[in-house]
Design a protein around this motif. Sequence first.
Motif, PDB file in Angstrom:
ATOM      1  N   ARG B  75     -11.462   3.740  20.412  1.00 27.54           N
ATOM      2  CA  ARG B  75     -11.944   3.956  19.235  1.00 27.54           C
ATOM      3  C   ARG B  75     -11.241   5.912  19.270  1.00 27.54           C
ATOM      4  O   ARG B  75     -10.263   7.419  19.120  1.00 27.54           O
ATOM      5  CB  ARG B  75     -13.282   4.688  18.461  1.00 27.54           C
ATOM      6  CG  ARG B  75     -14.101   5.149  19.789  1.00 27.54           C
ATOM      7  CD  ARG B  75     -15.324   4.884  19.085  1.00 27.54           C
ATOM      8  NE  ARG B  75     -16.991   5.174  20.512  1.00 27.54           N
ATOM      9  CZ  ARG B  75     -16.294   5.038  21.350  1.00 27.54           C
ATOM     10  NH1 ARG B  75     -16.731   4.356  21.693  1.00 27.54           N
ATOM     11  NH2 ARG B  75     -17.956   5.717  22.045  1.00 27.54           N
ATOM     12  N   ILE B  76     -11.454   6.303  21.329  1.00 24.96           N
ATOM     13  CA  ILE B  76     -10.938   7.266  21.522  1.00 24.96           C
ATOM     14  C   ILE B  76      -9.609   7.806  21.717  1.00 24.96           C
ATOM     15  O   ILE B  76      -8.981   8.786  20.531  1.00 24.96           O
ATOM     16  CB  ILE B  76     -11.839   7.928  23.066  1.00 24.96           C
ATOM     17  CG1 ILE B  76     -12.978   8.032  22.787  1.00 24.96           C
ATOM     18  CG2 ILE B  76     -11.110   9.385  23.149  1.00 24.96           C
ATOM     19  CD1 ILE B  76     -14.013   9.078  21.891  1.00 24.96           C
ATOM     20  N   TYR B  79      -8.376   7.754  17.675  1.00 26.54           N
ATOM     21  CA  TYR B  79      -8.745   9.383  17.318  1.00 26.54           C
ATOM     22  C   TYR B  79      -7.502   9.971  17.861  1.00 26.54           C
ATOM     23  O   TYR B  79      -7.152  11.256  16.971  1.00 26.54           O
ATOM     24  CB  TYR B  79     -10.338  10.139  17.714  1.00 26.54           C
ATOM     25  CG  TYR B  79     -11.034   8.860  17.231  1.00 26.54           C
ATOM     26  CD1 TYR B  79     -10.960   7.997  16.557  1.00 26.54           C
ATOM     27  CD2 TYR B  79     -12.196   9.461  18.137  1.00 26.54           C
ATOM     28  CE1 TYR B  79     -12.347   7.808  16.146  1.00 26.54           C
ATOM     29  CE2 TYR B  79     -13.532   8.573  17.398  1.00 26.54           C
ATOM     30  CZ  TYR B  79     -13.462   7.836  16.590  1.00 26.54           C
ATOM     31  OH  TYR B  79     -14.578   7.139  16.149  1.00 26.54           O
ATOM     32  N   GLU B 123     -16.167  11.894  16.298  1.00 29.22           N
ATOM     33  CA  GLU B 123     -16.692  10.511  16.960  1.00 29.22           C
ATOM     34  C   GLU B 123     -18.305  11.160  17.012  1.00 29.22           C
ATOM     35  O   GLU B 123     -18.920   9.635  16.375  1.00 29.22           O
ATOM     36  CB  GLU B 123     -16.567  11.028  19.046  1.00 29.22           C
ATOM     37  CG  GLU B 123     -18.320  10.640  19.342  1.00 29.22           C
ATOM     38  CD  GLU B 123     -18.039   9.057  19.674  1.00 29.22           C
ATOM     39  OE1 GLU B 123     -16.577   8.767  19.457  1.00 29.22           O
ATOM     40  OE2 GLU B 123     -18.310   8.691  20.248  1.00 29.22           O
ATOM     41  N   SER B 127     -17.237   9.187  12.417  1.00 28.95           N
ATOM     42  CA  SER B 127     -16.685   7.458  12.127  1.00 28.95           C
ATOM     43  C   SER B 127     -17.810   7.485  12.374  1.00 28.95           C
ATOM     44  O   SER B 127     -18.269   5.671  12.118  1.00 28.95           O
ATOM     45  CB  SER B 127     -16.920   7.767  14.224  1.00 28.95           C
ATOM     46  OG  SER B 127     -17.826   8.304  14.814  1.00 28.95           O
TER      47      SER B 127
END
Lengths: 293, 216
Positions: B75-76, B79, B123, B127
């Motif tokens: 996910r990071i 993003y 985050e 999300s």
Amino acid sequence: MSELVQIDGAPRPKADPKVVAGIAMNLVLVCAVSAIVLGGVYVGTERYQREARLAGERAAVSGMLALGADAQVTEVRQYLDPAKREVRYLAKQYGDESAPTRTLVFGLDGSLREAEAAPAGAAEPTGLEELGRLFVAKQGGALAGFVLEGESRGYKNRIRFFVALDSSLAVLGVRVLEHEEDPGLGAEIATPVFRAQFTGRTPDEIAALGVTRDPMPEDWHAALAAYASSTGGEAPADWRSLLERERTKPIYAVTGATISSRALTRGVKGTVDHFRRRWALLAPRLEGEGASR
Amino acid sequence: MSETTERPPGALQLLFNGIVSENPVFRLALSLCPAVAVTTTVANGFILGVAVLAVQVLSSLTVAIARGVIHPRVRIPVYTIIIAVWVSAIDMALAAFVPALYAQVGLYIKLIVAFAIIISRLEVFASRQPLVPSFWDAVGMGLGFMIALMVIGALREVLGAGSFFGIVLFKTKPLLFFALPAGGFFSIALLMAFFNALERKLTGGTAKPAAGGHHG
């Protein structure tokens, strides 16, 4: 979030091929969508970006040479063929898309190989290495000066700049057009005081120019700031007298940004030096532009 | 993905949260580097604030929509790509349509990719929440950041350059120190202390003071 990777202690769990494939697909998808979005925005804005850049360059050329409305500027685009055997110059009136283009091709030994006049709208040459452009300005029938486009590798990305020269090829000014140096550090090379250090130096002095990390003398800094903020007319007297002391000294690097300072200095040196040699060839061929020299 | 069982807060509450009670600069102490770098004038703060607001809203919306398909393990990076795409798009649009402005802020726009405030909102909030609350959270945080930059810019421009929004107030430069980077940190510290004291007075000392310690 139940499947976070364990970092400490426990042995690393074996990668499940299904999970890995899922992650890979995920990243591929994200990158593909990103590429489509970016491509779309680029296609939509490219024309306007180019127009804005050209308008900025036009203002820079006439501003750096202090040209009046009656000035005539010839734009010369320079190319090197891939085999590095010949240099090709395309000259036309600046800012006039319908003007005819003259082509001059020289061998590296300086011999003229080809000279032709092409009608307006001739295609841009492809497959050649671009050597930057130069602008030759005439005002009232006399040579008013030159603006040379140059490029140098900076700390992060290329630095694109203009150097203006008077008719004796001494530097009138340097302007940074594009760069991506760090704000507050390398970006300081675009400040008026740093750029003004080049002004007034002759081509021989530019060819011998170095960069020092010594601090800039206070009086020279004050004189450069006064020069940079003076609007037209006579240059301040302080600056004139201190220039005689400083003109053979190196460029004082921006504190904490020696690489960026060296990059711009190296670029200016190379650009002026190349131009000096090319102009000797070009001047007699550009119908009059060199006649007043 | 059912991290939250309670109902998401309403629009007004989210806006208030971003601008006041969790102000990115004065409360969360995030993205202080850009807050110092660009806030020498109100106008600079305003421009960067608008850009951050736009990137925050677009990124939060993208993540809120795509949160079902983003693999939690990557996910990071995802993003980061989303933020980078929006920053690049805004960068190209500004260069094309407002070149004079772009000449001044172009360097800072590219830095938004690394702003801690944006990725932290993705985050922490976007999300895990649906589209509408994510939108209001992004607007609140973006506005909070923009207002903070403008307040800092106002203090530094008046004290450091003797002007406000480019209008000359005094001929002299009262305290040039405030226009320099070190003065930026002092300005933020003074304003943070001021807002803490103000809040303590209004709430009777029950509110938590701002906690710093983040980078970016």
